[in-house]
Design a protein around this motif. Structure first.
Motif, PDB file in Angstrom:
ATOM      1  N   ILE A   1       0.822  -1.217   0.000  1.00 31.68           N
ATOM      2  CA  ILE A   1       0.000   0.000   0.000  1.00 31.68           C
ATOM      3  C   ILE A   1       0.857   1.269   0.000  1.00 31.68           C
ATOM      4  CG2 ILE A   1      -1.923  -1.174   1.101  1.00 31.68           C
ATOM      5  CD1 ILE A   1      -1.113   0.239   3.729  1.00 31.68           C
ATOM      6  N   GLY A   2       2.146   1.101  -0.132  1.00 31.92           N
ATOM      7  CA  GLY A   2       3.043   2.240  -0.221  1.00 31.92           C
ATOM      8  C   GLY A   2       4.484   1.791  -0.222  1.00 31.92           C
ATOM      9  N   THR A   3       5.341   2.574  -0.837  1.00 32.38           N
ATOM     10  CA  THR A   3       6.784   2.331  -0.788  1.00 32.38           C
ATOM     11  C   THR A   3       7.469   3.631  -0.383  1.00 32.38           C
ATOM     12  OG1 THR A   3       7.047   2.832  -3.152  1.00 32.38           O
ATOM     13  CG2 THR A   3       6.731   0.512  -2.544  1.00 32.38           C
ATOM     14  N   TYR A   4       8.686   3.492   0.105  1.00 29.27           N
ATOM     15  CA  TYR A   4       9.417   4.672   0.568  1.00 29.27           C
ATOM     16  C   TYR A   4      10.905   4.382   0.489  1.00 29.27           C
ATOM     17  CZ  TYR A   4       9.324   9.177   3.033  1.00 29.27           C
ATOM     18  OH  TYR A   4       9.409  10.510   3.346  1.00 29.27           O
ATOM     19  N   SER A   5      11.682   5.408   0.240  1.00 28.22           N
ATOM     20  CA  SER A   5      13.131   5.236   0.201  1.00 28.22           C
ATOM     21  C   SER A   5      13.651   4.836   1.573  1.00 28.22           C
ATOM     22  CB  SER A   5      13.815   6.540  -0.232  1.00 28.22           C
ATOM     23  OG  SER A   5      15.222   6.452  -0.010  1.00 28.22           O
ATOM     24  N   GLY A   6      14.511   3.827   1.600  1.00 25.32           N
ATOM     25  CA  GLY A   6      15.123   3.416   2.853  1.00 25.32           C
ATOM     26  C   GLY A   6      16.031   4.471   3.442  1.00 25.32           C
ATOM     27  N   GLY A   7      16.367   5.468   2.654  1.00 30.14           N
ATOM     28  CA  GLY A   7      17.199   6.551   3.145  1.00 30.14           C
ATOM     29  C   GLY A   7      16.404   7.696   3.730  1.00 30.14           C
ATOM     30  N   GLY A   8      15.072   7.598   3.706  1.00 33.19           N
ATOM     31  CA  GLY A   8      14.244   8.677   4.235  1.00 33.19           C
ATOM     32  C   GLY A   8      13.839   9.655   3.149  1.00 33.19           C
ATOM     33  N   ALA A   9      13.284  10.786   3.573  1.00 35.10           N
ATOM     34  CA  ALA A   9      12.711  11.741   2.626  1.00 35.10           C
ATOM     35  C   ALA A   9      13.754  12.479   1.802  1.00 35.10           C
ATOM     36  CB  ALA A   9      11.865  12.756   3.392  1.00 35.10           C
ATOM     37  N   ASN A  10      14.953  12.658   2.350  1.00 34.74           N
ATOM     38  CA  ASN A  10      15.932  13.526   1.698  1.00 34.74           C
ATOM     39  C   ASN A  10      17.131  12.804   1.096  1.00 34.74           C
ATOM     40  OD1 ASN A  10      14.452  15.899   2.470  1.00 34.74           O
ATOM     41  ND2 ASN A  10      15.266  15.636   4.549  1.00 34.74           N
ATOM     42  N   VAL A  11      17.184  11.492   1.251  1.00 38.16           N
ATOM     43  CA  VAL A  11      18.320  10.717   0.752  1.00 38.16           C
ATOM     44  C   VAL A  11      17.802   9.523  -0.029  1.00 38.16           C
ATOM     45  CG1 VAL A  11      20.359   9.357   1.392  1.00 38.16           C
ATOM     46  CG2 VAL A  11      19.743  11.383   2.731  1.00 38.16           C
ATOM     47  N   VAL A  12      18.415   9.233  -1.171  1.00 30.70           N
ATOM     48  CA  VAL A  12      18.070   8.024  -1.915  1.00 30.70           C
ATOM     49  C   VAL A  12      18.725   6.848  -1.205  1.00 30.70           C
ATOM     50  CG1 VAL A  12      18.261   6.794  -4.098  1.00 30.70           C
ATOM     51  CG2 VAL A  12      17.903   9.270  -4.088  1.00 30.70           C
ATOM     52  N   GLY A  13      17.905   5.964  -0.641  1.00 34.10           N
ATOM     53  CA  GLY A  13      18.449   4.818   0.077  1.00 34.10           C
ATOM     54  C   GLY A  13      19.149   3.855  -0.866  1.00 34.10           C
ATOM     55  N   LYS A  14      20.297   3.333  -0.438  1.00 35.61           N
ATOM     56  CA  LYS A  14      21.056   2.414  -1.279  1.00 35.61           C
ATOM     57  C   LYS A  14      21.560   1.229  -0.460  1.00 35.61           C
ATOM     58  CE  LYS A  14      22.280   6.087  -4.469  1.00 35.61           C
ATOM     59  NZ  LYS A  14      23.297   7.049  -4.894  1.00 35.61           N
ATOM     60  N   ILE A  15      21.466   0.056  -1.078  1.00 38.49           N
ATOM     61  CA  ILE A  15      21.952  -1.189  -0.497  1.00 38.49           C
ATOM     62  C   ILE A  15      23.382  -1.399  -0.985  1.00 38.49           C
ATOM     63  CG2 ILE A  15      21.617  -3.678  -0.389  1.00 38.49           C
ATOM     64  CD1 ILE A  15      19.418  -2.044   0.997  1.00 38.49           C
ATOM     65  N   ALA A  16      24.250  -1.886  -0.091  1.00 36.33           N
ATOM     66  CA  ALA A  16      25.658  -1.961  -0.462  1.00 36.33           C
ATOM     67  C   ALA A  16      26.365  -3.186   0.109  1.00 36.33           C
ATOM     68  CB  ALA A  16      26.381  -0.700   0.018  1.00 36.33           C
ATOM     69  N   ALA A  17      27.356  -3.648  -0.653  1.00 33.02           N
ATOM     70  CA  ALA A  17      28.316  -4.606  -0.111  1.00 33.02           C
ATOM     71  C   ALA A  17      29.084  -3.885   0.991  1.00 33.02           C
ATOM     72  CB  ALA A  17      29.262  -5.067  -1.214  1.00 33.02           C
ATOM     73  N   THR A  18      29.300  -4.560   2.102  1.00 35.98           N
ATOM     74  CA  THR A  18      29.827  -3.910   3.302  1.00 35.98           C
ATOM     75  C   THR A  18      31.089  -4.598   3.790  1.00 35.98           C
ATOM     76  OG1 THR A  18      27.535  -3.388   3.910  1.00 35.98           O
ATOM     77  CG2 THR A  18      29.202  -3.160   5.639  1.00 35.98           C
ATOM     78  N   THR A  19      32.151  -3.822   3.974  1.00 35.97           N
ATOM     79  CA  THR A  19      33.401  -4.361   4.503  1.00 35.97           C
ATOM     80  C   THR A  19      33.824  -3.561   5.734  1.00 35.97           C
ATOM     81  OG1 THR A  19      34.916  -2.907   3.263  1.00 35.97           O
ATOM     82  CG2 THR A  19      34.142  -4.897   2.134  1.00 35.97           C
ATOM     83  N   ARG A  20      34.663  -4.168   6.537  1.00 39.47           N
ATOM     84  CA  ARG A  20      35.228  -3.410   7.657  1.00 39.47           C
ATOM     85  C   ARG A  20      36.015  -2.242   7.094  1.00 39.47           C
ATOM     86  NH1 ARG A  20      39.321  -6.507  11.576  1.00 39.47           N
ATOM     87  NH2 ARG A  20      40.542  -6.360   9.654  1.00 39.47           N
ATOM     88  N   LYS A  21      35.922  -1.099   7.747  1.00 41.77           N
ATOM     89  CA  LYS A  21      36.543   0.118   7.223  1.00 41.77           C
ATOM     90  C   LYS A  21      38.045  -0.068   7.035  1.00 41.77           C
ATOM     91  CE  LYS A  21      35.845   5.051   7.410  1.00 41.77           C
ATOM     92  NZ  LYS A  21      34.999   4.964   6.215  1.00 41.77           N
ATOM     93  N   ASP A  22      38.508   0.355   5.862  1.00 42.31           N
ATOM     94  CA  ASP A  22      39.934   0.365   5.529  1.00 42.31           C
ATOM     95  C   ASP A  22      40.581  -1.020   5.560  1.00 42.31           C
ATOM     96  OD1 ASP A  22      39.832   3.166   5.265  1.00 42.31           O
ATOM     97  OD2 ASP A  22      40.197   3.442   7.400  1.00 42.31           O
ATOM     98  N   ASN A  23      39.801  -2.078   5.273  1.00 41.61           N
ATOM     99  CA  ASN A  23      40.432  -3.411   5.207  1.00 41.61           C
ATOM    100  C   ASN A  23      41.010  -3.705   3.828  1.00 41.61           C
ATOM    101  OD1 ASN A  23      38.239  -4.154   3.605  1.00 41.61           O
ATOM    102  ND2 ASN A  23      37.773  -6.002   4.787  1.00 41.61           N
ATOM    103  N   GLY A  24      40.859  -2.740   2.892  1.00 38.83           N
ATOM    104  CA  GLY A  24      41.511  -2.861   1.594  1.00 38.83           C
ATOM    105  C   GLY A  24      40.716  -3.573   0.521  1.00 38.83           C
ATOM    106  N   LEU A  25      39.499  -4.049   0.842  1.00 45.57           N
ATOM    107  CA  LEU A  25      38.752  -4.856  -0.121  1.00 45.57           C
ATOM    108  C   LEU A  25      37.712  -4.078  -0.910  1.00 45.57           C
ATOM    109  CD1 LEU A  25      38.107  -7.674  -1.290  1.00 45.57           C
ATOM    110  CD2 LEU A  25      36.565  -8.024   0.666  1.00 45.57           C
TER     111      LEU A  25
END
Length: 328
Positions: free
Chosen positions: A258-282
């Motif tokens: 009955i409705g959809t919405y950006s996962g980032g909220g009203a002001n940001v386009v929500g994006k799904i991402a591959a996630t790594t530990r910060k600065d692990n080089g990958l």
């Protein structure tokens, strides 16, 4: 609630659970109701639910593979952490109850192809995805993880899908959701610790500020519990990733988005991402691999295979703007 088989959490089994619940039956009876060969995605594509996935593949690209940290190259595997397999068509178990299938493992496998590695899947609970990344136990997370500003302090991101949330209600509710005022006074189910929970909390705060009733937010253990609560009228809607919500609605014919919405909220386009530990080089290697598969068309084939054509991104971004931090 104890379910006898992990396959019950596939979309089709959840559909059966919803039907049985409406008739007063036991959810355990759904054990034998999952089809042997396939089901239908929202785009009309027949989905293969068997362990014989015949995944789409793509060639290794030496220049991109060279960006992988030496330790991972020598090991020869890409350790992927994903969810426990409860959210079709994102990440779930095939009808053998043990093979991990879905759009997330398919995309992770494409990345591993480009990098010349073998993808090794490690299903864990949501919170343990981040525990495992923090400790270095896993290389990368592919589990419908939204980019947020808070997460960017600890993790690097390479985007690969739009983050769209779906509001799922019983069919014929005559109710539409476009913003905060539409949930005032309603009973809503959501998963704890997710960006959709944060969105609902912020909407509640806005509604109270404007003199409206807050929504009553409910939490359940797994997807079958959400849908049993929805069918029995204990909740008005379930809010979750739109891919799984819309997939489920197609299977049952008893619910609708009955409705959809950006996962980032009203002001940001929500994006799904591959996630790594910060600065692990990958993350650079993963980012370039994603752009390779976007460019060669294999990425589009994977999304179409799971009915997610409308969530495609034109390019993979490194650490883009994410869901903002909650206000103190």
């Amino acid at each position: 609630m104890s379910l006898p088989r992990r396959a019950l959490v596939t979309a089709v089994a959840a559909a059966a659970a919803l039907t049985l619940a409406a008739c007063g039956g036991s959810s355990d009876a759904t054990a034998e109701l999952a089809p042997a060969k396939g089901s239908t995605a929202p785009n009309g594509i027949t989905v293969n639910l068997t362990p014989n996935q015949n995944r789409i593949t793509t060639p290794k690209v030496d220049a991109i593979a060279a960006l992988v940290p030496e330790e991972i190259r020598k090991r020869g595997t890409l350790t992927v952490v994903d969810s426990l397999g409860t959210t079709p068509p994102l990440d779930f178990y095939a009808n053998d109850d043990r093979t991990i299938i879905g759009v997330e493992p398919d995309i992770a496998s494409l990345i591993a192809n480009v990098l010349g590695l073998k993808a090794e899947f490690n299903p864990v609970s949501w919170e343990n995805i981040f525990v495992g990344l923090d400790s270095g136990k896993y290389d990368v997370g592919f589990s419908n993880i939204t980019v947020t500003e808070a997460r960017k302090e600890k993790y690097d991101f390479a985007t690969y899908r739009l983050d769209i949330l779906g509001f799922e209600a019983r069919k014929g509710s005559g109710w539409k959701i476009t913003g905060p005022k539409d949930i005032a006074g309603r009973t809503i189910a959501v998963s704890s610790g997710t960006n959709q929970e944060k969105l609902l909390v912020s909407w509640n705060e806005e509604n109270v500020k404007n003199g409206l009733k807050p929504a009553d937010i409910k939490y359940y253990q797994n997807s079958s519990d959400y849908y049993l609560a929805l069918s029995s009228g204990r909740i008005d809607i379930y809010v979750g990733p739109n891919p799984s919500a819309s997939f489920h609605a197609v299977q049952t014919g008893e619910t609708e988005i009955i409705g959809t919405y950006s996962g980032g909220g009203a002001n940001v386009v929500g994006k799904i991402a591959a996630t790594t530990r910060k600065d692990n080089g990958l993350v650079k290697a993963v980012n370039e691999a994603l752009n390779e598969v976007i460019g060669n068309g294999s990425y589009g084939q994977v999304l179409k295979r799971w009915g997610l054509d409308n969530e495609a991104v034109p390019t993979s971004e490194l650490n883009p703007e994410g869901l903002p931090k909650p206000k103190p």
